[in-house]
Enzyme design. Structure first.
Site, PDB file in Angstrom:
ATOM      1  N   ASP A   1       0.252  -1.042   0.371  1.00  0.00           N
ATOM      2  CA  ASP A   1      -1.214  -0.356  -0.069  1.00  0.00           C
ATOM      3  C   ASP A   1      -0.984   0.888  -0.691  1.00  0.00           C
ATOM      4  OD1 ASP A   1      -4.041  -0.893   0.534  1.00  0.00           O
ATOM      5  OD2 ASP A   1      -3.744   1.075   1.284  1.00  0.00           O
TER       6      ASP A   1
ATOM      7  N   GLU B   1       0.889  -2.473  -4.374  1.00  0.00           N
ATOM      8  CA  GLU B   1      -0.368  -2.253  -4.958  1.00  0.00           C
ATOM      9  C   GLU B   1      -0.078  -1.128  -5.776  1.00  0.00           C
ATOM     10  OE1 GLU B   1      -4.793  -1.939  -3.807  1.00  0.00           O
ATOM     11  OE2 GLU B   1      -3.405  -0.574  -3.241  1.00  0.00           O
TER      12      GLU B   1
END
Ligand code: NOJ
Length: 562
Positions: free
Chosen positions: A249, A289
């Site tokens: 993330d 990401e």
């Protein structure tokens, strides 16, 4: 509307000098020969002693927001045992790997992206034993499990932060980013849901802590060596259990300071260290990401084998939005040129249409099944790792209830059947269902050979049977219609020609195959999807090969008989 802003951004990126440039037909993104000796024989996916470090390159992933997948205990919340029950459904769909949104304990200020304990399971979802069982059952079915690695920040309830804010003398004080005054400003005007103020004053220590996201989500301080080691140990904890990888993330934000808001050189250095942890195991993957301009996100692939194995290609998704609403493939072609075609050998990308952070593509496509079938063929035939978002395969649209923030529109319970709770739970679901659950669900679509679900099954089966679609080289083919997208996919032993009509009207187009390898071949193109045969191809027809497609029609062609 944020999607509109994103589409505008995508368009402006295209307009401001990002020309499509040369196409390198010889690009080869297949993984380089692996001469590493793997120290650890820890093949998560079965008893086979042979590690397959490249499994992720051809697997079709499904992203699952567990809270909304299937509730096994009637509390209105999806859980691990519910996912175990539904694994055969995923196997039959052809899914080879699952990316789970965060399943750790969390106060849920950001739907689990505020992690309160990195080495435990949220009791709403089950126990560590349930998770072990999930790994076993999934691996038996040939399905890998990838977790969400939320390492830019934690929850403010995480014991790491509780200690950090307890006193300036605490050994973990420096595990978070503190300043006597706000030290830099990195707020992102495109993410108003996270607020404008990135520094929050803490009375106990008399300092400000930094949070790129919400104040309940303080940023970890990667300048601290102990913190870096602790993060690596969290990764090892899950790898030792048998987890096959992490989606990382906000991986472009780990280090921030007055000079760099994102893409800090030290972030790259840390990700390279993290890659070495995956390499200790031999077959684990990191999918980053990472957001930003194409040339910046490519850097996260390092030299193709020393940083992240794959990045989520947001720029390509913006290209999808632009292409679908303009009914023309050029934004996609341009984004492919700016990203995938410039990757280092071995680097690849995750290709997605919808995820948990945005409105579902099916809703944006106005619930049009034919349009959705067409866009799924784009996604599932482009090179890279396809990430299908749960429920996309049955055409779930956006929900209306907000529990955490507007993104809940894309996080509603899976539609299993046409009952009032969509077969998701026996009680009240934690959030209201999306409105089309009675028509777009697994039970109804299972029995309809023309349904979206059976379309997905068919296309994923083609993709799984023909790895050239995931891994082969990509060569755009020139068509004489602005609405028609064609690309030739090629590997040493296979080649397929994909032709797709982006328009809501039928198209008669001709393709110029002469500069490609099919320009030199003779045979009958046969559609793997429908079985239909197209006109004979030879040296005379190759420069203006005719293809006739219905509205949103497509063909995935192999050449038979040359
Ligand atoms: C990206 C995640 O996809 C999003 O859901 C989350 O809010 C932020 N990172 C913060 O973790």
């Amino acid at each position: 509307m944020k999607w509109f802003l994103l589409a505008l951004l995508a368009l402006s990126a295209l307009i401001c000098g990002c020309s499509s440039g040369d196409v390198n037909n010889d690009d080869d993104h297949s993984a380089p020969a692996d001469d590493d000796t793997h120290a650890v024989d820890d093949d998560a996916a079965g008893d086979d002693d042979t590690l397959n470090p490249d499994w992720y390159r051809t697997a079709t992933f499904m992203q699952i927001f567990l809270r909304s997948f299937y509730d096994s205990n009637g509390d209105g919340i999806g859980d691990l045992r519910g996912l175990i029950v539904k694994l055969p459904y995923l196997a039959e769909l052809g899914i080879g790997a699952i990316w789970l949104n965060p399943i750790y304990p969390s106060p849920f200020f950001d739907s689990g992206y505020d992690v309160a304990d990195y080495e435990a399971i949220n009791p709403d979802y089950g126990t560590l034993d349930d998770f072990r069982e999930l790994l076993d059952r999934a691996h038996e079915l040939g399905i890998r499990i990838v977790m969400d690695g939320v390492f830019n920040h934690s929850s403010w309830e995480n014991p790491w932060f509780v200690e950090s804010r307890s006193s300036r003398d605490n050994p973990k004080h420096d595990w978070y980013v503190w300043g006597d005054e706000p030290l830099f400003d990195c707020h992102d005007p495109l993410e108003p849901e996270f607020g404008q103020d990135r520094w929050t004053f803490d009375e106990t220590v008399g300092q400000y802590y930094y949070h790129f996201f919400r104040e309940q989500m303080p940023d970890l301080n990667y300048e601290n060596a102990d913190l870096r080691e602790a993060v690596k140990n969290v990764v090892r904890f899950w790898f030792d259990l048998g987890v096959d990888g992490f989606r990382l993330d906000a991986a472009h934000l780990y280090y921030q300071d007055a000079e760099y808001c994102w893409n800090h050189p030290k972030t790259h250095a840390f990700l390279k260290e993290l890659r070495q942890v995956a390499d200790e195991y031999g077959d684990r993957v990191f999918v980053g990401e990472v957001a930003g301009a194409p040339e910046k996100v490519i850097e996260y692939l390092g030299d193709g084998r020393d940083e992240l194995q794959a990045i989520i290609n947001f720029n390509l998704t913006y290209g999808f939005y632009a292409s679908y609403f303009l009914h023309t493939p050029w934004p996609i072609e341009t984004m492919m040129d700016l990203t995938y075609e410039r990757f280092p050998p071995g680097g690849t990308h995750a290709v997605y249409q919808s995820n948990h952070d945005f409105y579902r593509m099916f809703g944006l496509l106005l619930g049009d099944d034919d349009w959705a079938k067409m866009t799924s063929v784009v996604q599932l035939t482009l090179p890279g790792i396809a990430f299908v978002y749960y429920g996309e395969e049955v055409g779930m649209t956006n929900g209306h209830e907000v529990v955490v923030d507007y993104r809940d529109a894309a996080r509603t319970p899976m539609h299993w059947d046409a009952s009032p709770t969509a077969g998701f739970t026996t009680r009240e679901p934690w959030i209201a269902l999306a409105p089309n659950h009675a028509t777009h669900n697994v039970a109804v679509e299972d029995g309809d050979p023309h349904s979206l679900l059976n379309h997905y099954r068919r296309v994923i089966a083609i993709r799984n049977a023909r790895p050239v679609l995931a891994e082969g080289s990509y060569t755009p083919v020139v068509a004489d219609s602005n609405h028609v997208f064609a690309d030739l996919r090629q590997s040493a032993d296979d080649s397929l020609l994909v032709v797709i009509n982006f328009s809501a009207k039928p198209q008669e187009a001709t393709l110029d195959l002469s500069p490609t390898s099919w320009g030199g071949r003779v045979g009958t193109p046969r559609d793997l999807y429908s079985g239909a045969e197209l006109p004979h191809l030879d040296a005379f027809s190759a420069a203006a090969y005719p293809v006739s497609l219905p509205a949103y029609g497509f063909v995935i062609l192999e050449l038979v008989g040359d």
